[in-house]
Write a protein that holds these residues in place. Sequence first.
Motif, PDB file in Angstrom:
ATOM      1  N   LEU A  22      58.774 -35.032  -5.318  1.00 53.53           N
ATOM      2  CA  LEU A  22      57.116 -34.930  -5.296  1.00 53.53           C
ATOM      3  C   LEU A  22      57.162 -34.577  -3.342  1.00 53.53           C
ATOM      4  N   PHE A  23      57.347 -33.851  -2.376  1.00 54.80           N
ATOM      5  CA  PHE A  23      57.209 -33.527  -1.207  1.00 54.80           C
ATOM      6  C   PHE A  23      56.110 -33.880  -0.094  1.00 54.80           C
ATOM      7  N   LYS A  24      56.151 -35.096   0.360  1.00 55.91           N
ATOM      8  CA  LYS A  24      54.343 -35.634   1.045  1.00 55.91           C
ATOM      9  C   LYS A  24      54.278 -34.271   2.319  1.00 55.91           C
ATOM     10  N   ASP A  25      52.860 -33.545   2.057  1.00 52.42           N
ATOM     11  CA  ASP A  25      52.984 -32.636   3.256  1.00 52.42           C
ATOM     12  C   ASP A  25      51.778 -33.188   4.119  1.00 52.42           C
ATOM     13  N   ALA A  60      62.655 -33.652  13.151  1.00 59.31           N
ATOM     14  CA  ALA A  60      61.902 -32.604  13.567  1.00 59.31           C
ATOM     15  C   ALA A  60      60.329 -33.086  13.493  1.00 59.31           C
ATOM     16  N   ARG A  61      59.835 -33.947  12.044  1.00 60.66           N
ATOM     17  CA  ARG A  61      58.335 -34.500  12.078  1.00 60.66           C
ATOM     18  C   ARG A  61      58.592 -35.721  12.847  1.00 60.66           C
ATOM     19  N   GLY A  62      59.627 -36.618  12.748  1.00 63.97           N
ATOM     20  CA  GLY A  62      59.711 -37.479  13.420  1.00 63.97           C
ATOM     21  C   GLY A  62      59.044 -37.556  15.372  1.00 63.97           C
ATOM     22  N   VAL A 120      60.741 -44.039  15.772  1.00 63.63           N
ATOM     23  CA  VAL A 120      59.361 -43.677  14.457  1.00 63.63           C
ATOM     24  C   VAL A 120      60.285 -42.513  13.756  1.00 63.63           C
ATOM     25  N   ASP A 121      59.424 -42.263  12.473  1.00 57.59           N
ATOM     26  CA  ASP A 121      59.500 -41.047  11.552  1.00 57.59           C
ATOM     27  C   ASP A 121      58.208 -40.888  11.086  1.00 57.59           C
ATOM     28  N   ASP A 122      58.115 -39.977  10.396  1.00 57.25           N
ATOM     29  CA  ASP A 122      56.482 -39.742   9.683  1.00 57.25           C
ATOM     30  C   ASP A 122      56.911 -40.370   8.349  1.00 57.25           C
ATOM     31  N   LEU A 123      57.983 -39.971   7.902  1.00 57.44           N
ATOM     32  CA  LEU A 123      58.192 -41.061   6.535  1.00 57.44           C
ATOM     33  C   LEU A 123      59.831 -41.775   6.083  1.00 57.44           C
ATOM     34  N   LEU A 124      59.820 -43.034   5.445  1.00 57.67           N
ATOM     35  CA  LEU A 124      60.643 -43.628   4.894  1.00 57.67           C
ATOM     36  C   LEU A 124      61.495 -43.375   3.826  1.00 57.67           C
ATOM     37  N   ALA A 125      62.363 -42.826   2.825  1.00 60.02           N
ATOM     38  CA  ALA A 125      62.488 -42.328   1.547  1.00 60.02           C
ATOM     39  C   ALA A 125      63.553 -43.023   1.624  1.00 60.02           C
ATOM     40  N   THR A 126      64.892 -43.204   1.687  1.00 60.25           N
ATOM     41  CA  THR A 126      66.232 -43.956   1.655  1.00 60.25           C
ATOM     42  C   THR A 126      66.535 -44.308   2.913  1.00 60.25           C
ATOM     43  N   GLY A 127      65.605 -44.500   3.676  1.00 58.59           N
ATOM     44  CA  GLY A 127      66.052 -44.838   5.270  1.00 58.59           C
ATOM     45  C   GLY A 127      67.524 -44.393   5.621  1.00 58.59           C
ATOM     46  N   GLY A 128      68.187 -43.706   5.175  1.00 58.26           N
ATOM     47  CA  GLY A 128      69.069 -42.859   5.535  1.00 58.26           C
ATOM     48  C   GLY A 128      69.525 -42.366   6.838  1.00 58.26           C
ATOM     49  N   THR A 129      68.051 -41.694   7.334  1.00 55.57           N
ATOM     50  CA  THR A 129      67.286 -41.146   8.779  1.00 55.57           C
ATOM     51  C   THR A 129      67.727 -42.133   9.656  1.00 55.57           C
ATOM     52  N   ILE A 130      67.346 -43.153   9.105  1.00 58.25           N
ATOM     53  CA  ILE A 130      66.280 -44.073  10.182  1.00 58.25           C
ATOM     54  C   ILE A 130      67.355 -45.491  10.582  1.00 58.25           C
TER      55      ILE A 130
HETATM   56  P1  5GP Z   1      65.604 -41.029   4.138  1.00 61.13           P
HETATM   57  O1  5GP Z   1      66.401 -40.456   5.011  1.00 61.13           O
HETATM   58  O2  5GP Z   1      65.395 -42.143   4.624  1.00 61.13           O
HETATM   59  O3  5GP Z   1      66.299 -40.505   2.991  1.00 61.13           O
HETATM   60  O4  5GP Z   1      64.484 -39.415   4.686  1.00 61.13           O
HETATM   61  C1  5GP Z   1      63.153 -39.273   5.511  1.00 61.13           C
HETATM   62  C2  5GP Z   1      63.491 -38.399   5.904  1.00 61.13           C
HETATM   63  O5  5GP Z   1      63.581 -37.647   5.602  1.00 61.13           O
HETATM   64  C3  5GP Z   1      62.758 -38.070   7.098  1.00 61.13           C
HETATM   65  O6  5GP Z   1      62.748 -37.779   8.312  1.00 61.13           O
HETATM   66  C4  5GP Z   1      61.463 -37.385   6.657  1.00 61.13           C
HETATM   67  O7  5GP Z   1      61.043 -36.553   7.528  1.00 61.13           O
HETATM   68  C5  5GP Z   1      61.815 -36.589   5.898  1.00 61.13           C
HETATM   69  N1  5GP Z   1      61.495 -37.177   4.183  1.00 61.13           N
HETATM   70  C6  5GP Z   1      61.638 -36.710   2.624  1.00 61.13           C
HETATM   71  N2  5GP Z   1      60.476 -36.160   2.157  1.00 61.13           N
HETATM   72  C7  5GP Z   1      59.969 -36.722   3.124  1.00 61.13           C
HETATM   73  C8  5GP Z   1      58.709 -35.964   2.550  1.00 61.13           C
HETATM   74  O8  5GP Z   1      58.167 -36.262   1.077  1.00 61.13           O
HETATM   75  N3  5GP Z   1      57.816 -36.020   2.872  1.00 61.13           N
HETATM   76  C9  5GP Z   1      58.386 -35.715   4.657  1.00 61.13           C
HETATM   77  N4  5GP Z   1      56.864 -35.319   5.055  1.00 61.13           N
HETATM   78  N5  5GP Z   1      59.131 -35.698   4.832  1.00 61.13           N
HETATM   79  C10 5GP Z   1      60.152 -36.389   4.552  1.00 61.13           C
END
Ligand code: 5GP
Length: 173
Positions: A22-25, A60-62, A120-130
């Motif tokens: 379920l993607f958060k747009d 890119a969204r960050g 900074v990022d748009d969204l924190l999911a699993t935390g891997g990217t940050i």
């Molecule tokens: P993580 O590394 O925390 O699992 O995923 C976060 C990264 O994936 C962020 O850079 C984010 O842009 C992207 N991302 C993952 N799921 C979503 C989502 O549902 N909506 C948006 N806007 N970005 C997401």
Amino acid sequence: MNSIQLQDYIRDIPDFPKPGILFKDITPLLADSAAFEAAIDQMAAHYEGKQIDVIVAAEARGFIFAAPLALKLGVGFVPVRKPGKLPFSTHSFSYELEYGTDTLEMHIDGVAEGQNVLLVDDLLATGGTIKACANLVEKIGATVTGCCFLIELKFLDGAAKVAPHECFSLIEY
Ligand code: 5GP
């Protein structure tokens, strides 16, 4: 301005980019200047008076939130990109994904040793990217002051992966 509910500007997209997700747009929020401005103002208010030298964000969204926040806080912005995109010499860092690994790069003169960095990022999911961005910054000898997001998916507990760094988000699910 206080009447703006930021979550009203986030659209759920089922099964994107894969079935079951379920993607958060965030694009409805970006398309509304008052909502976008409210988000940046709320982020800036949280970091007002804190010691921050530079903002770092991954493509890119960050970038979308990092650049106006950097201007508002009066600090520079340093982009982190996928391999081969940055023109100057880079530091790079590889990190584990669910399947395989990924690599991020930053210019060698982007962040200096001893600087205080806000991620900074748009969204924190699993935390891997940050977490990968934090590792890149710390490898250089700089300090992660905090991690700022528009959205945090609390049920994935990404903040635990990023601990002990503080995660601050405007919208939680
Ligand atoms: P993580 O590394 O925390 O699992 O995923 C976060 C990264 O994936 C962020 O850079 C984010 O842009 C992207 N991302 C993952 N799921 C979503 C989502 O549902 N909506 C948006 N806007 N970005 C997401």
